[in-house]
Each structure stands twice: as C-alpha cells, then as structure tokens.
Write a protein that holds these residues in place. Structure first.
Motif, PDB file in Angstrom:
ATOM      1  N   TRP A 127      10.560 -46.556  69.020  1.00  0.00           N
ATOM      2  CA  TRP A 127      11.021 -45.466  68.168  1.00  0.00           C
ATOM      3  C   TRP A 127       9.920 -45.033  67.199  1.00  0.00           C
ATOM      4  CZ3 TRP A 127      14.097 -41.583  67.238  1.00  0.00           C
ATOM      5  CH2 TRP A 127      14.197 -41.090  65.948  1.00  0.00           C
ATOM      6  N   ASN A 128       9.284 -46.005  66.545  1.00  0.00           N
ATOM      7  CA  ASN A 128       8.218 -45.684  65.601  1.00  0.00           C
ATOM      8  C   ASN A 128       7.055 -44.975  66.284  1.00  0.00           C
ATOM      9  OD1 ASN A 128       9.572 -46.729  63.390  1.00  0.00           O
ATOM     10  ND2 ASN A 128       8.657 -48.751  63.589  1.00  0.00           N
ATOM     11  N   LEU A 182       7.437 -32.093  63.749  1.00  0.00           N
ATOM     12  CA  LEU A 182       8.649 -32.017  62.925  1.00  0.00           C
ATOM     13  C   LEU A 182       8.346 -31.395  61.567  1.00  0.00           C
ATOM     14  CD1 LEU A 182      10.207 -35.515  63.705  1.00  0.00           C
ATOM     15  CD2 LEU A 182      11.082 -33.291  64.428  1.00  0.00           C
ATOM     16  N   VAL A 183       7.219 -31.775  60.982  1.00  0.00           N
ATOM     17  CA  VAL A 183       6.825 -31.218  59.689  1.00  0.00           C
ATOM     18  C   VAL A 183       6.583 -29.725  59.828  1.00  0.00           C
ATOM     19  CG1 VAL A 183       4.986 -31.203  57.944  1.00  0.00           C
ATOM     20  CG2 VAL A 183       5.929 -33.375  58.754  1.00  0.00           C
ATOM     21  N   PHE A 243       8.229 -41.433  67.073  1.00  0.00           N
ATOM     22  CA  PHE A 243       8.335 -40.665  65.834  1.00  0.00           C
ATOM     23  C   PHE A 243       6.954 -40.278  65.322  1.00  0.00           C
ATOM     24  CE2 PHE A 243       8.616 -40.246  61.211  1.00  0.00           C
ATOM     25  CZ  PHE A 243       9.596 -39.276  61.116  1.00  0.00           C
ATOM     26  N   ASN A 244       6.021 -41.219  65.337  1.00  0.00           N
ATOM     27  CA  ASN A 244       4.668 -40.927  64.867  1.00  0.00           C
ATOM     28  C   ASN A 244       3.985 -39.870  65.725  1.00  0.00           C
ATOM     29  OD1 ASN A 244       4.779 -42.665  62.677  1.00  0.00           O
ATOM     30  ND2 ASN A 244       3.993 -44.404  63.831  1.00  0.00           N
ATOM     31  N   ARG A 245       4.286 -39.867  67.032  1.00  0.00           N
ATOM     32  CA  ARG A 245       3.699 -38.866  67.927  1.00  0.00           C
ATOM     33  C   ARG A 245       4.218 -37.469  67.621  1.00  0.00           C
ATOM     34  NH1 ARG A 245       4.339 -41.965  73.079  1.00  0.00           N
ATOM     35  NH2 ARG A 245       6.436 -41.347  72.637  1.00  0.00           N
ATOM     36  N   THR A 246       5.456 -37.370  67.179  1.00  0.00           N
ATOM     37  CA  THR A 246       6.080 -36.061  66.974  1.00  0.00           C
ATOM     38  C   THR A 246       6.197 -35.670  65.512  1.00  0.00           C
ATOM     39  OG1 THR A 246       8.287 -37.044  66.967  1.00  0.00           O
ATOM     40  CG2 THR A 246       7.443 -36.280  69.093  1.00  0.00           C
ATOM     41  N   GLN A 247       5.740 -36.508  64.600  1.00  0.00           N
ATOM     42  CA  GLN A 247       5.930 -36.255  63.177  1.00  0.00           C
ATOM     43  C   GLN A 247       5.283 -34.945  62.739  1.00  0.00           C
ATOM     44  OE1 GLN A 247       4.655 -39.398  60.577  1.00  0.00           O
ATOM     45  NE2 GLN A 247       5.873 -38.636  58.888  1.00  0.00           N
ATOM     46  N   SER A 248       4.077 -34.644  63.193  1.00  0.00           N
ATOM     47  CA  SER A 248       3.418 -33.406  62.773  1.00  0.00           C
ATOM     48  C   SER A 248       4.192 -32.187  63.265  1.00  0.00           C
ATOM     49  CB  SER A 248       1.967 -33.362  63.255  1.00  0.00           C
ATOM     50  OG  SER A 248       1.915 -33.428  64.666  1.00  0.00           O
TER      51      SER A 248
END
Length: 77
Positions: free
Chosen positions: A41-42, A52-53, A45-50
């Motif tokens: 999950w982490n 999402l922002v 999430f880290n791959r898609t965080q930018s």
C-alpha cells in the motif's frame, strides 16, 4: 545465514510446546502478511502521491473559479 533477531525468535519459539509453536507461527504468518500488505500500500501510494496532489490542486482551482459542480449522491445509493 540468519540474523541475531531470527536466531532469538527461533530460540524463543523452540522453547514452547508444539501446540503453542503452531499458534505462534500462525500469528506470525498473519502479522507478516499484514506488514507486506501495508508495504505494498505504501509503495503504491508513494507512486501515485504526486498525481493525487496535482488532482487536488486542480479541483481546488476549479472550485475557486466556479467551475466545480456539487456531487449528486442520490444516484449512488
């Protein structure tokens, strides 16, 4: 080649009766599976965080510009 922590765990488990060893192993399997799931999950999430922002910024800008429309939740029920 085992680490000292693994050796300590083996020693602790080996000191227990067989039935309890089986219970410990079952709990460890579940615990490790949870840790692996959290790690996946982490990573995701880290791959898609930018992305999402960026999507959140765009939504905020559209709302400020009056381009956003309220969501009609009724069809979702």
């Amino acid at each position: 080649m085992s680490s000292p922590a693994i050796q300590e765990l083996v020693t602790l488990v080996e000191s227990l009766p067989d039935t309890v060893q089986n219970q410990v192993i079952a709990h460890l399997r579940d615990y490790i599976a949870d840790l692996q799931d959290e790690q996946r999950w982490n990573t995701a999430f880290n791959r898609t965080q930018s992305a999402l922002v960026a999507a959140a910024r765009q939504a905020k800008q559209q709302r400020a510009a009056g381009q956003a429309t309220p969501i009609d939740y009724n069809p979702l029920q």
